[in-house]
Design a protein around this motif. Structure first.
Motif, PDB file in Angstrom:
ATOM      1  N   ILE A  43      35.003 -22.575  43.957  1.00 25.48           N
ATOM      2  CA  ILE A  43      33.821 -22.490  44.813  1.00 25.48           C
ATOM      3  C   ILE A  43      32.659 -23.189  44.111  1.00 25.48           C
ATOM      4  O   ILE A  43      32.366 -22.906  42.947  1.00 25.48           O
ATOM      5  N   PRO A  44      31.975 -24.106  44.818  1.00 23.76           N
ATOM      6  CA  PRO A  44      30.831 -24.784  44.203  1.00 23.76           C
ATOM      7  C   PRO A  44      29.633 -23.844  44.068  1.00 23.76           C
ATOM      8  O   PRO A  44      29.410 -22.990  44.930  1.00 23.76           O
ATOM      9  N   LEU A  45      28.910 -23.990  42.972  1.00 20.05           N
ATOM     10  CA  LEU A  45      27.682 -23.238  42.723  1.00 20.05           C
ATOM     11  C   LEU A  45      26.535 -24.235  42.583  1.00 20.05           C
ATOM     12  O   LEU A  45      26.237 -24.705  41.487  1.00 20.05           O
ATOM     13  N   PRO A  46      25.883 -24.586  43.699  1.00 21.17           N
ATOM     14  CA  PRO A  46      24.769 -25.530  43.615  1.00 21.17           C
ATOM     15  C   PRO A  46      23.571 -24.925  42.878  1.00 21.17           C
ATOM     16  O   PRO A  46      23.478 -23.701  42.739  1.00 21.17           O
ATOM     17  N   VAL A  47      22.669 -25.763  42.423  1.00 23.90           N
ATOM     18  CA  VAL A  47      21.448 -25.302  41.764  1.00 23.90           C
ATOM     19  C   VAL A  47      20.697 -24.375  42.721  1.00 23.90           C
ATOM     20  O   VAL A  47      20.531 -24.680  43.896  1.00 23.90           O
ATOM     21  N   GLY A  48      20.283 -23.227  42.208  1.00 24.67           N
ATOM     22  CA  GLY A  48      19.534 -22.256  43.006  1.00 24.67           C
ATOM     23  C   GLY A  48      20.402 -21.322  43.826  1.00 24.67           C
ATOM     24  O   GLY A  48      19.887 -20.434  44.504  1.00 24.67           O
ATOM     25  N   SER A  49      21.716 -21.478  43.765  1.00 21.39           N
ATOM     26  CA  SER A  49      22.594 -20.629  44.569  1.00 21.39           C
ATOM     27  C   SER A  49      22.669 -19.222  43.997  1.00 21.39           C
ATOM     28  O   SER A  49      22.512 -19.000  42.806  1.00 21.39           O
ATOM     29  N   VAL A  50      22.883 -18.260  44.898  1.00 22.30           N
ATOM     30  CA  VAL A  50      23.118 -16.867  44.532  1.00 22.30           C
ATOM     31  C   VAL A  50      24.523 -16.543  45.007  1.00 22.30           C
ATOM     32  O   VAL A  50      24.822 -16.644  46.187  1.00 22.30           O
ATOM     33  N   PHE A  51      25.390 -16.165  44.081  1.00 25.07           N
ATOM     34  CA  PHE A  51      26.788 -15.884  44.401  1.00 25.07           C
ATOM     35  C   PHE A  51      27.034 -14.395  44.181  1.00 25.07           C
ATOM     36  O   PHE A  51      26.836 -13.884  43.083  1.00 25.07           O
ATOM     37  N   ILE A  52      27.425 -13.687  45.236  1.00 30.22           N
ATOM     38  CA  ILE A  52      27.668 -12.249  45.174  1.00 30.22           C
ATOM     39  C   ILE A  52      29.153 -12.004  44.923  1.00 30.22           C
ATOM     40  O   ILE A  52      30.001 -12.549  45.621  1.00 30.22           O
ATOM     41  N   LEU A  53      29.462 -11.166  43.945  1.00 28.46           N
ATOM     42  CA  LEU A  53      30.848 -10.804  43.652  1.00 28.46           C
ATOM     43  C   LEU A  53      31.073  -9.338  43.975  1.00 28.46           C
ATOM     44  O   LEU A  53      30.316  -8.474  43.516  1.00 28.46           O
ATOM     45  N   LYS A  54      32.111  -9.093  44.781  1.00 30.22           N
ATOM     46  CA  LYS A  54      32.491  -7.728  45.124  1.00 30.22           C
ATOM     47  C   LYS A  54      33.958  -7.727  45.535  1.00 30.22           C
ATOM     48  O   LYS A  54      34.576  -8.788  45.637  1.00 30.22           O
ATOM     49  N   GLY A  55      34.506  -6.562  45.748  1.00 26.10           N
ATOM     50  CA  GLY A  55      35.898  -6.453  46.175  1.00 26.10           C
ATOM     51  C   GLY A  55      36.851  -7.056  45.161  1.00 26.10           C
ATOM     52  O   GLY A  55      36.610  -7.026  43.955  1.00 26.10           O
ATOM     53  N   ASN A  56      37.958  -7.616  45.665  1.00 27.93           N
ATOM     54  CA  ASN A  56      38.990  -8.170  44.783  1.00 27.93           C
ATOM     55  C   ASN A  56      38.478  -9.320  43.932  1.00 27.93           C
ATOM     56  O   ASN A  56      38.963  -9.533  42.814  1.00 27.93           O
ATOM     57  N   MET A  57      37.494 -10.089  44.438  1.00 28.82           N
ATOM     58  CA  MET A  57      36.947 -11.206  43.643  1.00 28.82           C
ATOM     59  C   MET A  57      36.258 -10.701  42.387  1.00 28.82           C
ATOM     60  O   MET A  57      36.200 -11.399  41.391  1.00 28.82           O
ATOM     61  N   ALA A  58      35.750  -9.469  42.424  1.00 29.18           N
ATOM     62  CA  ALA A  58      35.087  -8.908  41.249  1.00 29.18           C
ATOM     63  C   ALA A  58      36.007  -8.011  40.438  1.00 29.18           C
ATOM     64  O   ALA A  58      35.846  -7.897  39.222  1.00 29.18           O
ATOM     65  N   ASP A  59      36.981  -7.374  41.100  1.00 31.43           N
ATOM     66  CA  ASP A  59      37.776  -6.342  40.437  1.00 31.43           C
ATOM     67  C   ASP A  59      39.164  -6.780  39.981  1.00 31.43           C
ATOM     68  O   ASP A  59      39.706  -6.229  39.034  1.00 31.43           O
ATOM     69  N   VAL A  60      39.766  -7.748  40.672  1.00 33.44           N
ATOM     70  CA  VAL A  60      41.157  -8.121  40.394  1.00 33.44           C
ATOM     71  C   VAL A  60      41.269  -9.555  39.886  1.00 33.44           C
ATOM     72  O   VAL A  60      41.939  -9.826  38.898  1.00 33.44           O
ATOM     73  N   ALA A  61      40.593 -10.463  40.568  1.00 27.96           N
ATOM     74  CA  ALA A  61      40.696 -11.882  40.213  1.00 27.96           C
ATOM     75  C   ALA A  61      39.917 -12.178  38.936  1.00 27.96           C
ATOM     76  O   ALA A  61      38.826 -11.661  38.725  1.00 27.96           O
ATOM     77  N   LYS A  62      40.497 -13.024  38.108  1.00 30.72           N
ATOM     78  CA  LYS A  62      39.766 -13.544  36.950  1.00 30.72           C
ATOM     79  C   LYS A  62      38.849 -14.648  37.455  1.00 30.72           C
ATOM     80  O   LYS A  62      39.095 -15.256  38.491  1.00 30.72           O
ATOM     81  N   GLN A  63      37.798 -14.914  36.694  1.00 26.77           N
ATOM     82  CA  GLN A  63      36.870 -15.990  37.030  1.00 26.77           C
ATOM     83  C   GLN A  63      36.581 -16.794  35.780  1.00 26.77           C
ATOM     84  O   GLN A  63      36.708 -16.283  34.664  1.00 26.77           O
ATOM     85  N   CYS A  64      36.207 -18.046  35.963  1.00 31.02           N
ATOM     86  CA  CYS A  64      35.841 -18.880  34.821  1.00 31.02           C
ATOM     87  C   CYS A  64      35.044 -20.080  35.305  1.00 31.02           C
ATOM     88  O   CYS A  64      35.019 -20.396  36.494  1.00 31.02           O
TER      89      CYS A  64
END
Length: 131
Positions: free
Chosen positions: A71-92
């Motif tokens: 997922i792209p994160l443009p300058v000034g973006s606010v990205f909300i993490l919840k559910g499986n994206m926050a609890d199960v999936a790894k991020q990097c």
């Protein structure tokens, strides 16, 4: 963010982590600690980047990763993490091409506060910013 209905009123954020990236810096695959209440959010500054997600994230090379979702994160973006994206999936974040700053805002679970933690009285008296 609560006032703009980006985050629920039950999640007034009280802590943050600031990541300052120089060219080539990365954040390896991880899941944010569960002592932080969900949802939480990431705000991007200075340059764009992509965040990768996956139950399994492959290490392609030094600072280079491959996930199932990008997922792209443009300058000034606010990205909300919840559910499986926050609890199960790894991020990097793979190595960035340009200097970048991100701030991740959290709410610490009150029952998980460090032993003998005392909130700063001056900070406790702060009022929300009026728009």
């Amino acid at each position: 963010m609560v006032r703009w209905n980006i985050l629920p009123a039950t999640c007034i954020l009280n802590s943050c982590i600031i990541n300052i990236y120089d060219e080539g810096d990365c954040i390896p695959p991880h899941i944010d600690h569960h002592n932080f209440v969900r949802p939480f959010c990431k705000v991007s500054f200075m340059s764009k980047s992509n965040i990768l997600f996956g139950k399994q994230i492959d290490i392609v090379d030094l600072g280079e990763f491959r996930g199932v979702v990008e997922i792209p994160l443009p300058v000034g973006s606010v990205f909300i993490l919840k559910g499986n994206m926050a609890d199960v999936a790894k991020q990097c974040i793979s190595g960035v091409r340009h200097r970048r700053v991100s701030v991740t805002f959290y709410k610490m679970d009150d029952s998980k506060a460090p032993y003998r933690f005392q909130p700063d009285p001056e900070l406790e008296e702060l009022l929300p910013y009026q728009l």
